[in-house]
Design a protein around this motif. Sequence first.
Motif, short mmCIF file in Angstrom:
data_model
loop_
_atom_site.label_atom_id
_atom_site.label_comp_id
_atom_site.label_asym_id
_atom_site.label_seq_id
_atom_site.Cartn_x
_atom_site.Cartn_y
_atom_site.Cartn_z
N GLN A 189 0.86 -1.19 0.00
CA GLN A 189 0.00 0.00 0.00
C GLN A 189 0.89 1.23 0.00
O GLN A 189 1.95 1.22 0.60
N GLN A 190 0.45 2.28 -0.65
CA GLN A 190 1.19 3.56 -0.72
C GLN A 190 2.61 3.32 -1.19
O GLN A 190 3.59 3.71 -0.56
N VAL A 191 2.69 2.62 -2.32
CA VAL A 191 3.98 2.19 -2.84
C VAL A 191 4.84 3.39 -3.26
O VAL A 191 6.05 3.38 -3.11
N THR A 192 4.20 4.47 -3.77
CA THR A 192 4.98 5.61 -4.28
C THR A 192 5.23 6.67 -3.22
O THR A 192 5.90 7.65 -3.49
N ASN A 193 4.71 6.43 -1.99
CA ASN A 193 4.83 7.45 -0.95
C ASN A 193 5.99 7.11 -0.01
O ASN A 193 5.88 6.22 0.83
N ASN A 194 7.11 7.80 -0.18
CA ASN A 194 8.31 7.49 0.61
C ASN A 194 8.12 7.73 2.10
O ASN A 194 8.67 7.01 2.93
#
Lengths: 347, 342
Positions: free
Chosen positions: B225-230
């Motif tokens: 989940q939220q793969v692109t959110n560092n």
Amino acid sequence: MAVLRVKFTKDKRDKLAQVLWILNWISVVTGAILFSLGIFLKVEINKRWELMAEKDIQYVPNMLIAVGLLACGINFLGGKICYDCVDTTKFLRWKLIMLPYIICTFFFTFCVLVGALMCYGMQSELEDALTMGLSEAMRFYKDTDTPGRCFLKRSMDMLQIEFKCCGNTGFRDWFQIQWISSRYLDTSQKEVVDRLRSNVEGKYLMDGVPFSCCNSNSPRPCIQWQITNSSAHFNYDYQTEELNLWMKGCRQALLDYYNHIMRSIGLTLSVLTGVRYLQTSLENVLRQGDPNCESDGWLLENSFVETARSNLNIIKNLGKCVLEEQFAVCAFMDLCLHTVCLVNNLN
Amino acid sequence: MAVGKVTFTKAEREKLAQLLWLLNWISVLTGVILFSLGLFLRVEIQKRQEVMSDQEILYVPHMLITTGLVACCINFLGGKICYECTDTSKFLRWKLVLLPYIVCTFFFTFCVLVGALMCYSIRNQLEESLFLGLRNAMRYYKDTDTPGRCFLKRTVDLLQMQFQCCGNAGYRDWFHVQWISNRYLDMTSSDVRDRLRSNVEGKYLMDGVPFSCCSTLSPRPCIQQQVTNNSAHYNYRHQTEQLNLWRRGCRQALLDHYTSIMRSIGLIVLLIWLFELLVLTGVRYLQTAMENVLRLGNPDCESDGWILENSLAETARSNFNIIKNLGKCYQVDDDPNINPVS
């Protein structure tokens, strides 16, 4: 008093010889199957050696491989003998070898029985090895930076995916260990610190499981975090949800798998017993001299007690020879004595 | 000027006949191999039929299956013929059948070659079929309550885990598809409603992927989940993280899988084709040698065998004339009942 005496006419003897020839070839095939099963079992055990604690269970596949090879050899020879045995004249050629061959077959059958018993006995050892191995694998799941343990995460994940299982006895086993490495925990966050302080050993425990526990049959996307919290997810009831994660424990799944292999091995015993009848009945043909009459076949010529006593005497005499003369001369004399007896009976 | 003329003594003819009998029986075996290769390919394609949009590529395994069966029959007959050809008297029985048999075998061998070439040429059609099939499978991933599509989720999950791939071309394909069913979305939550309103089609899109995209090689627990959110995950950089999810697209993975199967099958079929051609040449030599023996009248003498009696050009010309004459039989100009000469 013979053990398990059966009467044979000439026709019945011929039929028996033919049937036994076929059975011997089936035994060769089963010997080959036994050999390949032994190799397969060896490979399978080696594949999962990381998940088994230090237990010596390699002796079972090694035994199976040896027994399989022996079965092929012995039954190949037996097939040839049975093929020749239909004709009484050809049988004379094999007469001298028959007794040693019967003794070898007897010991071989005994080995097969021991092998089968070992397979069943191995089950409890396997279960112990797996229990210990799996709990260690789960404990070291997070140590992907420790040399020697860095592949345990991968092995455990692939095991759970392949065998459709989760944890040791069930998915709750994951709640009792820390399976997320501290490298990936933000210890500056209050939540994380609270969890670490909430138990004696300072482990980060939570009601979540790795992704490999997810059931592919589930109609909804996998819930792997906050599993026991029904309110954390919409339209989710933890008590009644069966399809979300794999419900079976990996210990049980692996045990079932290995037991299935073992059960395929138990068939060889029955084939080998039939050969005894033909051999004993044909010897009696020679003893009585008339190739067309009825003859008896049996498992043992005398009762168990008498046979044991006579064999013990033979071994004692052999033992005496070792002390007094060379063993080879003695064995040869013994064989000659047996042959002389048979020839005397024939005359 | 005969093409490929070879002189045979009687002993050589007999040896040739025996050799051809053996080769024909080996060809029956290769026919069985061809049949089983076709069957294997059909089963492999059928296993993944849910992620292929059209089933037209099934004509390749069907071709192989029929060619295999025909090979068995033709070579069985050929073996029988060659066995009897050692004897000149028995050869008379087969004389009339032999030339049509050779022509049939020639066309059949051509079919084997076509089958082999088809295995190599099917790649583009397969790629197209996989692209459309996977796109539909991902679109209907959430429809586990719709009859006819309820097993697509399971199929896609198992596919991604087995082939170690994610999405059509990559994991980002999942960001454009709603893969969570509305049954499991809490419509009262403002988060959910905002997301649904954020795009034209009213789909619940997010930068998350199903669990089957998770890589088993990753040293850390899977981030799906939220793969692109560092900032959503500790010690995580989406741009440099390579081991978290499977990087390969499933279309590429399946294409590679099928291409390697078909390449091996194509190679084996080509070898079988060469072998069949060899057998055919042998039978042709035997046929011409035996016919020349009959023409010379002496069964023990030497005779010539050839592939073509005249040169290639002359044979082509004579065959063309035969075909033209066949056609001429039905031309109106020669019909005496029309335009009678009075």
